[in-house]
Enzyme design. Sequence first.
Site, PDB file in Angstrom:
ATOM      1  N   ASP A  65       0.851  -1.189   0.000  1.00  0.00           N
ATOM      2  CA  ASP A  65       0.000   0.000   0.000  1.00  0.00           C
ATOM      3  C   ASP A  65       0.882   1.232   0.000  1.00  0.00           C
ATOM      4  OD1 ASP A  65      -2.446  -1.390   0.068  1.00  0.00           O
ATOM      5  OD2 ASP A  65      -2.379  -1.540   2.247  1.00  0.00           O
ATOM      6  N   ASP A  85      -6.900  -1.482  -4.735  1.00  0.00           N
ATOM      7  CA  ASP A  85      -7.974  -1.154  -3.798  1.00  0.00           C
ATOM      8  C   ASP A  85      -8.903  -0.092  -4.389  1.00  0.00           C
ATOM      9  OD1 ASP A  85      -6.764  -2.870  -1.951  1.00  0.00           O
ATOM     10  OD2 ASP A  85      -5.668  -1.227  -0.984  1.00  0.00           O
TER      11      ASP A  85
END
Length: 170
Positions: free
Chosen positions: A130, A149
Amino acid sequence: MATKKKSTFSAVSRPSLAPWLGIAFLVILLDQITKIMITRLFTLGEEKPVTGFFNLVLAYNRGAAFSFLSDQGGWQRYFFTAIAVAAVGFILYLLRKNAGQRMFCWALALIMGGALGNLIDRLAYGHVIDFLDFHLAGVGHFPAFNIADSAICIGAFLFIVDELRRVNKN
């Protein structure tokens, strides 16, 4: 005089899966390229402010959305891998069955691309990479996320809009 006999069989043209698979592939490609770049430019936990509400940061997520179950002993990697594989199989079935429904298939293609992008991370590294960090100055940070995401969230939004449109037509 001979006459041509008409065929009783007609070729029914089914919409192709290729555009939807192409969209999923582009999501995976963009996701993986950005993750490679961030891992080469940042060390784990390093942050670079971009604006007053957005940072780039390298973070690893061993769990699911919002780091759900990330503090477990490792079983969650296999659990989320199995869920992703099952979801992709179901999405492929739905795409094949509904390939002509544009918004529905856009939604599914984005979700599938995101699921596969994060699945690649789980299989290759044991965690998801991330790097997008939004925050409210002085209040707190939203959990870091990535392109995969984002595609999943946009796909989910399109899915809801498509369903609402369908319900309102009835």
